[in-house]
Write an enzyme that holds these catalytic residues in place. Structure first.
Site, PDB file in Angstrom:
ATOM      1  N   SER A  41       0.799  -1.222   0.000  1.00 39.16           N
ATOM      2  CA  SER A  41       0.000   0.000   0.000  1.00 39.16           C
ATOM      3  C   SER A  41       0.832   1.272   0.000  1.00 39.16           C
ATOM      4  CB  SER A  41      -0.943   0.013   1.216  1.00 39.16           C
ATOM      5  OG  SER A  41      -0.214  -0.044   2.429  1.00 39.16           O
ATOM      6  N   ASP A 332      -2.162   8.797   7.638  1.00 43.00           N
ATOM      7  CA  ASP A 332      -3.129   8.022   8.415  1.00 43.00           C
ATOM      8  C   ASP A 332      -2.363   7.123   9.390  1.00 43.00           C
ATOM      9  OD1 ASP A 332      -2.131   5.945   6.856  1.00 43.00           O
ATOM     10  OD2 ASP A 332      -3.965   5.647   5.699  1.00 43.00           O
ATOM     11  N   HIS A 335       0.494   5.263   6.739  1.00 45.91           N
ATOM     12  CA  HIS A 335       1.151   5.756   5.533  1.00 45.91           C
ATOM     13  C   HIS A 335       1.618   7.197   5.653  1.00 45.91           C
ATOM     14  CE1 HIS A 335      -1.901   2.678   4.395  1.00 45.91           C
ATOM     15  NE2 HIS A 335      -0.847   2.180   3.757  1.00 45.91           N
TER      16      HIS A 335
END
Length: 368
Positions: A41, A332, A335
Site C-alpha cells: 500500500s 493516516d 502511511h
C-alpha cells in the site's frame, strides 16, 4: 521566512524541476525507458480498487491533494514512486497494472497491491490482494505482451535492461502476519531471526525471477520503522508515545539480510545486474528526528484517522482530514503524507551518502 512559506517555495521549485523533466522526456531525453513497480500500500496506485478487501483507498479524503482525487493511493497526494517517476522524467504517472494496456506498458506498470507481502498468506486478514508472487507472475504476462513491440528477443532484453525496477515489500509480513498472533501462527513457528531468514529466502527467489524475466536495474527498499507508526503508537503502551521496539528489532534483522543480499547480487550472483538498497528505516528515522528542519510539526499521529494518535482506526470515508497536511509526517495510521513521500523520494534519487541509498543512488543507477 515561516516554515509553511519555505515549504511552498520549495514545492514551487520542485514543480519547475518536474516540468523541466517532463519537457525533457517529451523531447526524447528520458533517463530510462520504463519503470516497473512492485510493492504494497505504500506504492499501490489503484490495483486494489476492484478487489473485495478492506485494503483500499479509492474514497475521499484519500487523494485530497492529488489532481485526480481518490485514485486508490493510500495517501493525500503522490506516493513515493509517483515522485520518483517524475524525478526520472516520466511525463505521466506510471499506471496501475489493473488499467495498463497496449503500448502504455512500454512506460512501465505498477503491480503493487495494498496488504500484500512476500508470503502469499500475508494480508489475508484484510481480504483480497496480489502477493509478490502474483505480482511477479503479472509481470511475466507483461513481458509476453511487450514482445509484439520489438523485432526480436534481443531488442526486448535490451529495453528491459535499461528500465528501472522497484520492489518494496516486507512491512505487511510483520504487521499483517508475524505480529498478528490472533490470526497467524508464524510467531509460534519461527523465531524473529528464522522468520527474517525465511522471508529473505522467498524474496531473493522472487527478485531472481524478475532478473530472469529481464530486470537488470533494481531498487529494493528496506522496511521502515513500523514499530513507530501511529497504529503501533496508539496500541503499544496505551499512551501513544512509545515505539514498539520488538517489531523494530525484528525488521532490523530482515533489513540487514536484505542489504547483504544486494551485495551478493552485485558481486556476481546475478551477472550484469545492478541493485540499489534503500535504507527506509534510516531515512524515516531521520525524517522524524530532524522533523523541524524539514518543516514537520506532527510526527506521532496521522492527519486523518480515529482514536489515540489518529491511529486506532484508519481514515474513514468522507472524514475531514487536518488542514495543514504539510506539517504531518503521517497521513493516516500507516502511511506517510505526500510531503514526506517527496522528501524520501528525492533522497533516494539523489542522496550523496550511502546511509540512504546503497551502494549508489537512483540517479546514478539510471545513468548506467
Amino acid at each position: 521566512m515561516a516554515i509553511h512559506q519555505q515549504y511552498y517555495l520549495w514545492a514551487m521549485l520542485l514543480s519547475l524541476y518536474l516540468a523541466a523533466a517532463e519537457a525533457c522526456n517529451n523531447n526524447g531525453c528520458s533517463q530510462v525507458p520504463g519503470f516497473f513497480i512492485f510493492g504494497d500500500s505504500l506504492v499501490d496506485n489503484g490495483n486494489n480498487n476492484d478487489m473485495l478487501t478492506l485494503a483500499r483507498a479509492d474514497y475521499s479524503p484519500y487523494g485530497v491533494d492529488f489532481p485526480n482525487g481518490a485514485t486508490g493511493r493510500f495517501t493525500n497526494g503522490r506516493t513515493f514512486v509517483d515522485v520518483l517517476a517524475q524525478l526520472l522524467g516520466f511525463p505521466n504517472y506510471i499506471p496501475p497494472y489493473a488499467e495498463a494496456r497496449g503500448r502504455a506498458l512500454l512506460q512501465g506498470a505498477n503491480y503493487a497491491s495494498g496488504a500484500s507481502g512476500i508470503r502469499d498468506e500475508t494480508g489475508n486478514n484484510l481480504g483480497d490482494h496480489a502477493s509478490m508472487n502474483q505480482q511477479v507472475m503479472s509481470f511475466a504476462k507483461t513481458v509476453q505482451q511487450l514482445r509484439r513491440y520489438f523485432n526480436n528477443a534481443n531488442s526486448l532484453c535490451d529495453y528491459l535492461s535499461k528500465c528501472i525496477f522497484y520492489a518494496g515489500l516486507g512491512s505487511n509480513d510483520y504487521l499483517n502476519n508475524y505480529f498478528m498472533r490472533d490470526y497467524y501462527s508464524t510467531a509460534d513457528e519461527y523465531t524473529p531471526s528464522a522468520f527474517a531468514a525465511s522471508l529473505l529466502h522467498d524474496y531473493t527467489n522472487q527478485l531472481t525471477e524478475l532478473y530472469n524475466l529481464g530486470a537488470r536495474k533494481v531498487v529494493v527498499a528496506g522496511v521502515g520503522p513500523i514499530g513507530c507508526i501511529p497504529y503501533q503508537l496508539a496500541r503499544f503502551d496505551g499512551k501513544g508515545s512509545r515505539c514498539n521496539d520488538e517489531i523494530n528489532s525484528a525488521i532490523s534483522l530482515f533489513n540487514a539480510g536484505l542489504r547483504r543480499a544486494v551485495d551478493a547480487f552485485n558481486r556476481g550472483r546475478l551477472p550484469g545486474a545492478r541493485f540499489v538498497y534503500l535504507d527506509s528505516f534510516q531515512s524515516s528515522q531521520d525524517l522524524v528526528e530532524n522533523a523541524t528542519s524539514y518543516g514537520f510539526e506532527v510526527i506521532d499521529e496521522g492527519c486523518c484517522g480515529v482514536g489515540r494518535n489518529n491511529g486506532q482506526i484508519t481514515c474513514l470515508p468522507l472524514q475531514m482530514p487536518c488542514d495543514e497536511r504539510w506539517k504531518y509526517v503521517f497521513w493516516d495510521a500507516f502511511h506517510p503524507t505526500e510531503a514526506a513521500n517527496v522528501i524520501l523520494a528525492k533522497r533516494a534519487y539523489a542522496s550523496k551518502t550511502r546511509s540512504h541509498a546503497y551502494p549508489i543512488n537512483i540517479q546514478h543507477l539510471a545513468l548506467l
